[in-house]
Design an enzyme around this catalytic site. Structure first.
Site, PDB file in Angstrom:
ATOM      1  N   ASP A 225      -6.098   2.475   8.012  1.00  0.00           N
ATOM      2  CA  ASP A 225      -7.675   2.183   7.947  1.00  0.00           C
ATOM      3  C   ASP A 225      -7.747   0.682   8.249  1.00  0.00           C
ATOM      4  OD1 ASP A 225      -8.173   4.756   7.169  1.00  0.00           O
ATOM      5  OD2 ASP A 225      -8.887   4.305   5.401  1.00  0.00           O
TER       6      ASP A 225
ATOM      7  N   GLY B 159      -0.373   4.339   0.009  1.00  0.00           N
ATOM      8  CA  GLY B 159      -1.097   5.256   0.623  1.00  0.00           C
ATOM      9  C   GLY B 159      -0.756   6.437   1.605  1.00  0.00           C
ATOM     10  N   PHE B 160      -1.520   6.862   2.565  1.00  0.00           N
ATOM     11  CA  PHE B 160      -1.033   7.595   3.540  1.00  0.00           C
ATOM     12  C   PHE B 160      -0.025   6.966   4.532  1.00  0.00           C
ATOM     13  CE2 PHE B 160      -4.435  10.520   2.195  1.00  0.00           C
ATOM     14  CZ  PHE B 160      -3.487  11.446   2.112  1.00  0.00           C
ATOM     15  N   GLY B 161      -0.300   5.647   4.701  1.00  0.00           N
ATOM     16  CA  GLY B 161       0.393   4.843   5.708  1.00  0.00           C
ATOM     17  C   GLY B 161       1.675   4.351   5.014  1.00  0.00           C
TER      18      GLY B 161
ATOM     19  N   ALA C 179      -6.462  10.257   7.816  1.00  0.00           N
ATOM     20  CA  ALA C 179      -4.971  10.037   7.255  1.00  0.00           C
ATOM     21  C   ALA C 179      -3.884  10.316   8.206  1.00  0.00           C
ATOM     22  CB  ALA C 179      -4.816  11.276   6.192  1.00  0.00           C
ATOM     23  N   GLN C 180      -4.418  11.120   9.142  1.00  0.00           N
ATOM     24  CA  GLN C 180      -3.257  11.436  10.440  1.00  0.00           C
ATOM     25  C   GLN C 180      -3.134  10.081  11.221  1.00  0.00           C
ATOM     26  OE1 GLN C 180      -1.277  13.645  11.574  1.00  0.00           O
ATOM     27  NE2 GLN C 180      -1.366  14.802   9.825  1.00  0.00           N
TER      28      GLN C 180
ATOM     29  N   GLY D  61       0.871  -1.203  -0.015  1.00  0.00           N
ATOM     30  CA  GLY D  61       0.071  -0.070   0.192  1.00  0.00           C
ATOM     31  C   GLY D  61       0.884   1.278   0.020  1.00  0.00           C
TER      32      GLY D  61
ATOM     33  N   GLU E 153     -19.312  16.998   2.261  1.00  0.00           N
ATOM     34  CA  GLU E 153     -18.522  17.620   1.635  1.00  0.00           C
ATOM     35  C   GLU E 153     -18.956  17.687   0.237  1.00  0.00           C
ATOM     36  OE1 GLU E 153     -14.250  17.905   3.735  1.00  0.00           O
ATOM     37  OE2 GLU E 153     -14.168  16.744   2.026  1.00  0.00           O
TER      38      GLU E 153
HETATM   39  C1  LIG Z   1     -13.410  10.417  -0.495  1.00  0.00           C
HETATM   40  C2  LIG Z   1     -12.549  10.379   0.874  1.00  0.00           C
HETATM   41  C3  LIG Z   1     -12.147  11.598   1.340  1.00  0.00           C
HETATM   42  C4  LIG Z   1     -11.518  11.800   2.654  1.00  0.00           C
HETATM   43  N1  LIG Z   1     -11.099  12.652   3.298  1.00  0.00           N
HETATM   44  C5  LIG Z   1     -10.367  12.628   4.146  1.00  0.00           C
HETATM   45  C6  LIG Z   1     -10.011  13.945   5.011  1.00  0.00           C
HETATM   46  O1  LIG Z   1     -10.386  14.928   4.753  1.00  0.00           O
HETATM   47  N2  LIG Z   1      -9.084  13.704   6.141  1.00  0.00           N
HETATM   48  C7  LIG Z   1      -8.669  12.762   6.576  1.00  0.00           C
HETATM   49  O2  LIG Z   1      -7.890  12.593   7.440  1.00  0.00           O
HETATM   50  N3  LIG Z   1      -8.852  11.488   5.955  1.00  0.00           N
HETATM   51  C8  LIG Z   1      -9.862  11.461   4.703  1.00  0.00           C
HETATM   52  N4  LIG Z   1     -10.117  10.119   4.352  1.00  0.00           N
HETATM   53  C9  LIG Z   1      -9.730   9.154   4.671  1.00  0.00           C
HETATM   54  C10 LIG Z   1      -7.776   8.878   4.457  1.00  0.00           C
HETATM   55  O3  LIG Z   1      -7.932   8.936   3.034  1.00  0.00           O
HETATM   56  C11 LIG Z   1      -7.582   7.389   4.977  1.00  0.00           C
HETATM   57  O4  LIG Z   1      -7.806   7.316   6.091  1.00  0.00           O
HETATM   58  C12 LIG Z   1      -6.296   7.097   4.700  1.00  0.00           C
HETATM   59  O5  LIG Z   1      -5.863   7.230   3.171  1.00  0.00           O
HETATM   60  C13 LIG Z   1      -5.855   5.717   5.223  1.00  0.00           C
HETATM   61  O6  LIG Z   1      -4.475   5.636   4.712  1.00  0.00           O
HETATM   62  P1  LIG Z   1      -3.983   3.883   4.521  1.00  0.00           P
HETATM   63  O7  LIG Z   1      -2.637   4.073   4.265  1.00  0.00           O
HETATM   64  O8  LIG Z   1      -4.572   3.079   5.698  1.00  0.00           O
HETATM   65  O9  LIG Z   1      -4.900   3.614   3.131  1.00  0.00           O
HETATM   66  P2  LIG Z   1      -4.862   4.146   1.748  1.00  0.00           P
HETATM   67  O10 LIG Z   1      -4.412   5.738   1.890  1.00  0.00           O
HETATM   68  O11 LIG Z   1      -6.235   4.199   1.178  1.00  0.00           O
HETATM   69  O12 LIG Z   1      -3.610   3.400   0.905  1.00  0.00           O
HETATM   70  C14 LIG Z   1      -4.006   2.101   0.734  1.00  0.00           C
HETATM   71  C15 LIG Z   1      -3.358   1.801  -0.618  1.00  0.00           C
HETATM   72  O13 LIG Z   1      -3.180   0.243  -0.550  1.00  0.00           O
HETATM   73  C16 LIG Z   1      -3.490  -0.142  -1.970  1.00  0.00           C
HETATM   74  N5  LIG Z   1      -3.874  -1.494  -1.854  1.00  0.00           N
HETATM   75  C17 LIG Z   1      -4.873  -1.766  -1.349  1.00  0.00           C
HETATM   76  N6  LIG Z   1      -5.142  -3.376  -1.435  1.00  0.00           N
HETATM   77  C18 LIG Z   1      -3.985  -3.561  -2.456  1.00  0.00           C
HETATM   78  C19 LIG Z   1      -3.713  -4.955  -2.639  1.00  0.00           C
HETATM   79  N7  LIG Z   1      -4.230  -5.929  -2.500  1.00  0.00           N
HETATM   80  N8  LIG Z   1      -2.462  -4.923  -3.389  1.00  0.00           N
HETATM   81  C20 LIG Z   1      -1.756  -3.847  -3.822  1.00  0.00           C
HETATM   82  N9  LIG Z   1      -2.265  -2.788  -3.312  1.00  0.00           N
HETATM   83  C21 LIG Z   1      -3.337  -2.788  -2.319  1.00  0.00           C
HETATM   84  C22 LIG Z   1      -4.258   0.709  -2.493  1.00  0.00           C
HETATM   85  O14 LIG Z   1      -4.263   1.011  -4.067  1.00  0.00           O
HETATM   86  C23 LIG Z   1      -3.839   2.185  -1.759  1.00  0.00           C
HETATM   87  O15 LIG Z   1      -2.967   2.869  -2.637  1.00  0.00           O
HETATM   88  C24 LIG Z   1     -10.979  10.299   3.089  1.00  0.00           C
HETATM   89  C25 LIG Z   1     -11.133   9.065   2.313  1.00  0.00           C
HETATM   90  C26 LIG Z   1     -11.796   9.154   1.324  1.00  0.00           C
HETATM   91  C27 LIG Z   1     -11.953   7.847   0.623  1.00  0.00           C
END
Ligand SMILES: Cc1cc2nc3c(=O)[nH]c(=O)nc-3n(C[C@H](O)[C@H](O)[C@H](O)COP(=O)(O)OP(=O)(O)OC[C@H]3O[C@@H](n4cnc5c(N)ncnc54)[C@H](O)[C@@H]3O)c2cc1C
Length: 414
Positions: free
Chosen positions: A301, A14-16, A316-317, A12, A171
């Site tokens: 998440d 993403g933010f993490g 995200a935080q 992943g 939003e």
């Molecule tokens: C529309 C929307 C608005 C949001 N607004 C806010 C906000 O204003 N403020 C805030 O703090 N948070 C917001 N969030 C929440 C925030 O984006 C998440 O809490 C944050 O992204 C979580 O980070 P993460 O690293 O857990 O997951 P993510 O950032 O979702 O990253 C997960 C990554 O894993 C990859 N992945 C998943 N499964 C697989 C797999 N099997 N194989 C390969 N890759 C994989 C995905 O492609 C993705 O890039 C919002 C979310 C959404 C959907």
């Protein structure tokens, strides 16, 4: 790189995952960052792609570009299908990968709570494909309505139902209403805009449940002022693409339902045999390790951890702060040191309701209206990755603010 260097796999970007990878910079290890996409997406502004204000490229940046220069990092674009935790092996769409340490930051996916017709016909908002699909759909509804002779059908085409009064639903509903009343009204002079409706359905009795009452009340009032019909106690039972069925029997003719009512951890975590809690999130120790596998850490998440008796929010935080601890704990494990525990440092919560309107809670301080909106703009510009993206978004926002426009009103191939 020596063969004895440990391999740290991160699933992943993403933010993490991305923040964890960056926090491992300089470590004598091979960091392999894997994502099904070749880019990092700034999800908080995804709704503006759906609302034709921004292009996908404004809020995303390739992982290779972001991590360029980090010599211990290798990026692989691949889908992770599963993992053999006993054998320390990941099963990728491109082959297998053996690791010494694993950080899972796979995020979440839309949860339709078993409502099959909703899952089939509703729009979600979790990635670029869904955002562009929603933009195309909304604009297509106006094209169809412009030539629709049947007034009832036309009204259904112009009725947009958003489900879920969390930050995304608030939003998005505010933004759809502004897109319609400030921008599209100029494009479709033949349409009677009293036919166009935006409804925000919330099953409970409040929007933005995590905020104090005065901010919740201000949010609902602002939505009404922006012509969003907020309905409390309204739970969706089904949707066939033309009609929304509510529990209790009411039917709302509408060709658009946007589901912002819930998420759950990415389904990959269901296949790993790890203990799961609510929203299928993986239960982790305060060190972010999973029980029985100290070399596996889950963050963001997809991770379930409580603080003060409450699960940490899926924001995200939390993901970014956990990423830093996960990286630090892997460094500690490699050095034979004791590990740190996670404590969330809440920097505040904010949501925008549209032009000149937002709410924010920073510590105990409550903000609303223009001031909160200004804070929201600054925070989001600063959080975007890359100077080019910041500049593009800023220019778009200034243009839209001054001229009541949305730059990307294209009905494009998905
Ligand atoms: C529309 C929307 C608005 C949001 N607004 C806010 C906000 O204003 N403020 C805030 O703090 N948070 C917001 N969030 C929440 C925030 O984006 C998440 O809490 C944050 O992204 C979580 O980070 P993460 O690293 O857990 O997951 P993510 O950032 O979702 O990253 C997960 C990554 O894993 C990859 N992945 C998943 N499964 C697989 C797999 N099997 N194989 C390969 N890759 C994989 C995905 O492609 C993705 O890039 C919002 C979310 C959404 C959907």
């Amino acid at each position: 790189m020596s063969q004895h260097e440990p391999v740290i796999a991160i699933v992943g970007a993403g933010f993490g995952g991305l923040w964890a990878a960056r926090a491992l910079r300089g470590l004598m290890a091979k960091v392999v960052l894997i994502d099904r996409h070749n880019y990092h997406l700034f999800q908080p502004l995804l709704y503006q792609v759906a609302m034709a204000g921004l292009s996908p490229g404004d809020i995303a940046k390739t992982v290779r570009e972001i991590t360029r220069g980090q010599r211990n990092l290798e990026f692989r674009m691949a889908e992770v299908h599963g993992a053999d935790l006993a054998e320390h092996r990941l099963d990728l769409s491109t082959g297998t990968l053996n690791y010494d340490y694993l950080i899972l930051s796979v995020g979440s996916e839309t949860n339709f709570f078993g409502l099959e017709t909703v899952a089939e016909h509703a729009h979600g908002l979790k990635d670029i494909t869904e955002a562009v699909g929603l933009r195309n759909h909304i604009l297509s509804m106006f094209e169809q309505a412009a030539v629709e002779p049947d007034p009832e059908k036309r009204r259904a085409q112009l009725t947009f139902v958003v489900v879920g009064g969390g930050p995304t639903g608030v939003e998005l509903s505010g933004a759809i209403s502004e897109l319609i009343r400030l921008v599209l009204v100029k494009d479709y002079p033949q349409l009677n805009f009293t036919d166009a409706r935006v409804l925000l359905l919330e099953a409970s009795d409040r929007v933005l449940a995590a905020l104090p009452e005065p901010l919740r009340a201000a949010t609902a009032e602002t939505l009404w002022r922006k012509h969003v019909e907020v309905r409390f106690g309204a739970a969706v039972a089904g949707f066939d693409g033309q009609r929304v069925n509510l529990k209790g029997g009411e039917i709302i003719p509408a060709h658009t339902l946007i589901w912002c009512a819930g998420v759950r951890a990415e389904h990959l975590v269901d296949t790993l045999g790890l203990p799961q809690a609510s929203q299928k999130r993986v239960r982790v120790e305060p060190t972010l390790q999973v029980p029985g596998h100290p070399e596996v850490l889950v963050i963001g998440d997809a991770a379930y951890l409580e603080e003060n008796g409450q699960p940490l929010p899926m924001v995200a935080q939390v993901a970014m702060q956990q990423a830093r601890l996960a990286a630090a704990n892997i460094r500690h494990m490699l050095a034979g040191e004791s590990l740190g525990s996670f404590h969330y440092h809440d920097l505040g919560t904010m949501a925008t309701i549209g032009r000149n309107a937002a709410v924010a809670l920073i510590g105990r301080l409550q903000f609303r209206g223009f001031l909160a909106w200004g804070m929201w703009l600054v925070v989001h510009i600063l959080q975007l990755i890359g100077f080019r993206n910041r500049l593009l978004v800023l220019i778009n926002w200034i243009w839209d603010y001054l001229f009541y426009e949305r730059a990307v009103r294209l009905i494009s191939e998905e």
